[in-house]
Design a protein around this motif. Sequence first.
Motif, PDB file in Angstrom:
ATOM      1  N   UNK A   1      45.228 -45.648  38.776  1.00  0.00           N
ATOM      2  CA  UNK A   1      45.475 -44.784  39.934  1.00  0.00           C
ATOM      3  C   UNK A   1      46.964 -44.484  40.065  1.00  0.00           C
ATOM      4  N   UNK A   2      47.788 -45.483  39.800  1.00  0.00           N
ATOM      5  CA  UNK A   2      49.237 -45.277  39.826  1.00  0.00           C
ATOM      6  C   UNK A   2      49.641 -44.241  38.773  1.00  0.00           C
ATOM      7  N   UNK A   3      49.080 -44.357  37.574  1.00  0.00           N
ATOM      8  CA  UNK A   3      49.365 -43.385  36.507  1.00  0.00           C
ATOM      9  C   UNK A   3      48.906 -41.984  36.912  1.00  0.00           C
ATOM     10  N   UNK A   4      47.790 -41.916  37.586  1.00  0.00           N
ATOM     11  CA  UNK A   4      47.235 -40.654  38.084  1.00  0.00           C
ATOM     12  C   UNK A   4      48.233 -40.007  39.049  1.00  0.00           C
ATOM     13  N   UNK A   5      48.706 -40.789  40.013  1.00  0.00           N
ATOM     14  CA  UNK A   5      49.680 -40.268  40.978  1.00  0.00           C
ATOM     15  C   UNK A   5      51.003 -39.924  40.283  1.00  0.00           C
ATOM     16  N   UNK A   6      51.396 -40.732  39.310  1.00  0.00           N
ATOM     17  CA  UNK A   6      52.624 -40.456  38.573  1.00  0.00           C
ATOM     18  C   UNK A   6      52.525 -39.105  37.873  1.00  0.00           C
ATOM     19  N   UNK A   7      51.377 -38.834  37.268  1.00  0.00           N
ATOM     20  CA  UNK A   7      51.205 -37.554  36.586  1.00  0.00           C
ATOM     21  C   UNK A   7      51.378 -36.402  37.578  1.00  0.00           C
ATOM     22  N   UNK A   8      50.724 -36.503  38.730  1.00  0.00           N
ATOM     23  CA  UNK A   8      50.848 -35.430  39.734  1.00  0.00           C
ATOM     24  C   UNK A   8      52.278 -35.333  40.260  1.00  0.00           C
ATOM     25  N   UNK A   9      52.891 -36.468  40.514  1.00  0.00           N
ATOM     26  CA  UNK A   9      54.266 -36.495  41.029  1.00  0.00           C
ATOM     27  C   UNK A   9      55.226 -35.844  40.033  1.00  0.00           C
ATOM     28  N   UNK A  10      54.971 -36.054  38.764  1.00  0.00           N
ATOM     29  CA  UNK A  10      55.867 -35.590  37.708  1.00  0.00           C
ATOM     30  C   UNK A  10      55.734 -34.092  37.417  1.00  0.00           C
ATOM     31  N   UNK A  11      54.699 -33.465  37.946  1.00  0.00           N
ATOM     32  CA  UNK A  11      54.513 -32.032  37.729  1.00  0.00           C
ATOM     33  C   UNK A  11      55.489 -31.241  38.594  1.00  0.00           C
ATOM     34  N   UNK A  12      55.927 -30.108  38.098  1.00  0.00           N
ATOM     35  CA  UNK A  12      56.900 -29.274  38.806  1.00  0.00           C
ATOM     36  C   UNK A  12      56.450 -28.969  40.231  1.00  0.00           C
ATOM     37  N   UNK A  13      55.193 -28.588  40.395  1.00  0.00           N
ATOM     38  CA  UNK A  13      54.690 -28.235  41.724  1.00  0.00           C
ATOM     39  C   UNK A  13      53.773 -29.309  42.298  1.00  0.00           C
ATOM     40  N   UNK A  14      53.787 -30.489  41.710  1.00  0.00           N
ATOM     41  CA  UNK A  14      53.015 -31.656  42.171  1.00  0.00           C
ATOM     42  C   UNK A  14      51.518 -31.395  42.229  1.00  0.00           C
ATOM     43  N   UNK A  15      51.021 -30.539  41.344  1.00  0.00           N
ATOM     44  CA  UNK A  15      49.586 -30.288  41.291  1.00  0.00           C
ATOM     45  C   UNK A  15      49.148 -30.053  39.854  1.00  0.00           C
TER      46      UNK A  15
ATOM     47  N   UNK B   1      43.616 -31.010  33.128  1.00  0.00           N
ATOM     48  CA  UNK B   1      44.962 -31.399  32.695  1.00  0.00           C
ATOM     49  C   UNK B   1      45.166 -32.903  32.848  1.00  0.00           C
ATOM     50  N   UNK B   2      44.705 -33.439  33.974  1.00  0.00           N
ATOM     51  CA  UNK B   2      44.855 -34.875  34.223  1.00  0.00           C
ATOM     52  C   UNK B   2      44.032 -35.667  33.223  1.00  0.00           C
ATOM     53  N   UNK B   3      42.812 -35.212  32.978  1.00  0.00           N
ATOM     54  CA  UNK B   3      41.915 -35.860  32.014  1.00  0.00           C
ATOM     55  C   UNK B   3      42.589 -35.943  30.650  1.00  0.00           C
ATOM     56  N   UNK B   4      43.137 -34.834  30.191  1.00  0.00           N
ATOM     57  CA  UNK B   4      43.781 -34.805  28.876  1.00  0.00           C
ATOM     58  C   UNK B   4      45.035 -35.667  28.834  1.00  0.00           C
ATOM     59  N   UNK B   5      45.814 -35.631  29.890  1.00  0.00           N
ATOM     60  CA  UNK B   5      47.058 -36.383  29.921  1.00  0.00           C
ATOM     61  C   UNK B   5      46.817 -37.891  29.941  1.00  0.00           C
ATOM     62  N   UNK B   6      45.862 -38.331  30.757  1.00  0.00           N
ATOM     63  CA  UNK B   6      45.603 -39.764  30.898  1.00  0.00           C
ATOM     64  C   UNK B   6      44.576 -40.281  29.895  1.00  0.00           C
ATOM     65  N   UNK B   7      44.031 -39.362  29.090  1.00  0.00           N
ATOM     66  CA  UNK B   7      43.034 -39.726  28.073  1.00  0.00           C
ATOM     67  C   UNK B   7      41.843 -40.447  28.705  1.00  0.00           C
ATOM     68  N   UNK B   8      41.302 -39.836  29.765  1.00  0.00           N
ATOM     69  CA  UNK B   8      40.135 -40.357  30.459  1.00  0.00           C
ATOM     70  C   UNK B   8      39.000 -39.344  30.369  1.00  0.00           C
ATOM     71  N   UNK B   9      37.799 -39.782  30.661  1.00  0.00           N
ATOM     72  CA  UNK B   9      36.668 -38.857  30.691  1.00  0.00           C
ATOM     73  C   UNK B   9      36.736 -38.019  31.968  1.00  0.00           C
ATOM     74  N   UNK B  10      36.044 -36.902  31.948  1.00  0.00           N
ATOM     75  CA  UNK B  10      35.983 -36.052  33.142  1.00  0.00           C
ATOM     76  C   UNK B  10      35.394 -36.817  34.317  1.00  0.00           C
ATOM     77  N   UNK B  11      34.351 -37.590  34.052  1.00  0.00           N
ATOM     78  CA  UNK B  11      33.706 -38.363  35.115  1.00  0.00           C
ATOM     79  C   UNK B  11      34.667 -39.389  35.711  1.00  0.00           C
ATOM     80  N   UNK B  12      35.451 -40.053  34.861  1.00  0.00           N
ATOM     81  CA  UNK B  12      36.403 -41.058  35.351  1.00  0.00           C
ATOM     82  C   UNK B  12      37.476 -40.407  36.220  1.00  0.00           C
ATOM     83  N   UNK B  13      37.963 -39.252  35.796  1.00  0.00           N
ATOM     84  CA  UNK B  13      38.995 -38.547  36.572  1.00  0.00           C
ATOM     85  C   UNK B  13      38.424 -38.109  37.914  1.00  0.00           C
TER      86      UNK B  13
END
Length: 138
Positions: free
Chosen positions: A37-51, A56-68
Motif C-alpha cells: 500500500x505504501x508503494x501504491x501511494x508512493x507511485x501516485x505521489x511520484x506522478x506529476x499530477x498525483x494521479x 498504469x499502477x498495475x504495470x508499475x507495481x507488477x501486480x494483477x488487475x484484481x490486486x490493484x
Amino acid sequence: MSDNSNLCTWLEMKHFEGDIQTRLEKVLKKFDLSPVEFSFLHYLYDQYDSKASLLEIKDSLKLSSAAVSRMAVRLEEKDCKPLIRYHSDENQKEVCLQITTSGIEHFKEAAQEVDRSLNELFSSLDFKKLRDMINSIN
C-alpha cells in the motif's frame, strides 16, 4: 560445491531483505499501511499530477488487475482517505486514482519513518558485511 561465495551472498541478501521487510511492516503498521500500500501511494505521489490509471499502477507495481483494484478499495476505505477513484475524461471505461491532500500528508509522514528505518538498516554492520560480500564477487 567448492566455491559457494555466490550462494552465500545470495542467502545473505535474502536474509537482509527479510529484515528490511519485517522492519518496514512494523513501521508502516503505525500508519495503517502495508508495504505494498505504501508503494501504491508512493507511485501516485511520484506522478506529476498525483494521479494514474489502474492499468498504469498495475504495470508499475507488477501486480494483477484484481490486486490493484482490491488495494484501491482498501485505501479508499482508510480513515485518512488517501485516494479518490474517478473515470478518465478521455475514456469513461478507464478507472483512475488520485492521491488526496490528506493522502499526500499521510504518505510524507510514513515516508519519513521509512527513510529513517532504511538509513539505520543501511548503516548497520550487517549491511556493510553484505556490501563487502557483493563487492568481492568476481
